[in-house]
Enzyme design. Structure first.
Site, PDB file in Angstrom:
ATOM      1  CG  ASP A   1     -34.927 -35.086   7.545  1.00  0.00           C
ATOM      2  OD1 ASP A   1     -34.596 -35.710   6.516  1.00  0.00           O
ATOM      3  OD2 ASP A   1     -34.559 -33.921   7.781  1.00  0.00           O
TER       4      ASP A   1
ATOM      5  CG  ASP B   1     -32.954 -31.049  10.358  1.00  0.00           C
ATOM      6  OD1 ASP B   1     -32.734 -31.483   9.213  1.00  0.00           O
ATOM      7  OD2 ASP B   1     -32.198 -30.252  10.941  1.00  0.00           O
TER       8      ASP B   1
ATOM      9  CD  GLU C   1     -35.572 -37.108   3.025  1.00  0.00           C
ATOM     10  OE1 GLU C   1     -36.479 -36.267   3.003  1.00  0.00           O
ATOM     11  OE2 GLU C   1     -34.367 -36.825   3.191  1.00  0.00           O
TER      12      GLU C   1
END
EC number: 3.1.21.10
Length: 173
Positions: free
Chosen positions: A8, A139, A67
């Site tokens: 992420d 996160d 991502e």
């Protein structure tokens, strides 16, 4: 068996999550955050690159899932996010890892069942799916969710490919 590293990306905090997939079973290997406390962006990018490289060396993943960039309200933030994402991808490709990219909405849909899920819902489902004793940091949970998404999507693609092959061979009617 496969080991998947989920990332992420962020210019200040980059979450990572590592899981093992054996058939349909997922198990937790590790997670955390790469925190960049320096102010200048080039130094932060260097720390992200070094951190991701170290995680790859430690866990030896087979796949790298990250991502995709979403368009934020602040263009400067989106550009910094894109740069952080870029150095993470370079760290993976330098280790010859295949890179897979997933939209945040797709990750939430896969893990929670709702594309607009809240971070707390993602944390809860990651905890449940991986049988963790507590919710991971936000996160890190997002990174684990990205890795879980890769497992589910790659399984579905493999099943569809096998079905198509069997249809072509006349084994299914």
């Amino acid at each position: 068996m496969a080991i998947i590293l989920g990332i992420d990306p962020g210019s200040r905090v980059t979450g990572y999550g590592v899981i093992r997939q054996v058939g349909r079973q997922l198990s937790y290997l590790g997670s955390g955050c790469i925190r960049t406390k320096v102010d200048d962006l080039p130094s932060r990018l260097k720390l992200i690159y070094a951190g991701v490289t170290e995680i790859i060396t430690q866990f030896q993943p087979d796949y790298f899932a990250i991502e995709q960039v979403f368009m934020a309200k602040n263009a400067d933030s989106a550009l910094k996010l894109g740069q952080a994402r870029g150095v993470a991808i370079v760290a993976a490709t330098n280790q010859s890892l295949p890179v897979f990219e997933y939209a945040a909405r797709q990750v939430k849909q896969t893990v929670v069942g709702i594309g607009s899920a809240e971070k707390s819902q993602v944390q809860h489902m990651v905890r449940t799916l991986l049988k963790l004793p507590a919710n991971p940091q936000a996160d890190a949970a997002d990174a684990l969710a990205i890795a879980i998404t890769h497992c589910h999507i790659s399984q579905n693609v493999a099943q569809v490919s096998e079905t198509r092959l069997n249809l072509a061979r006349g084994r299914l009617r």
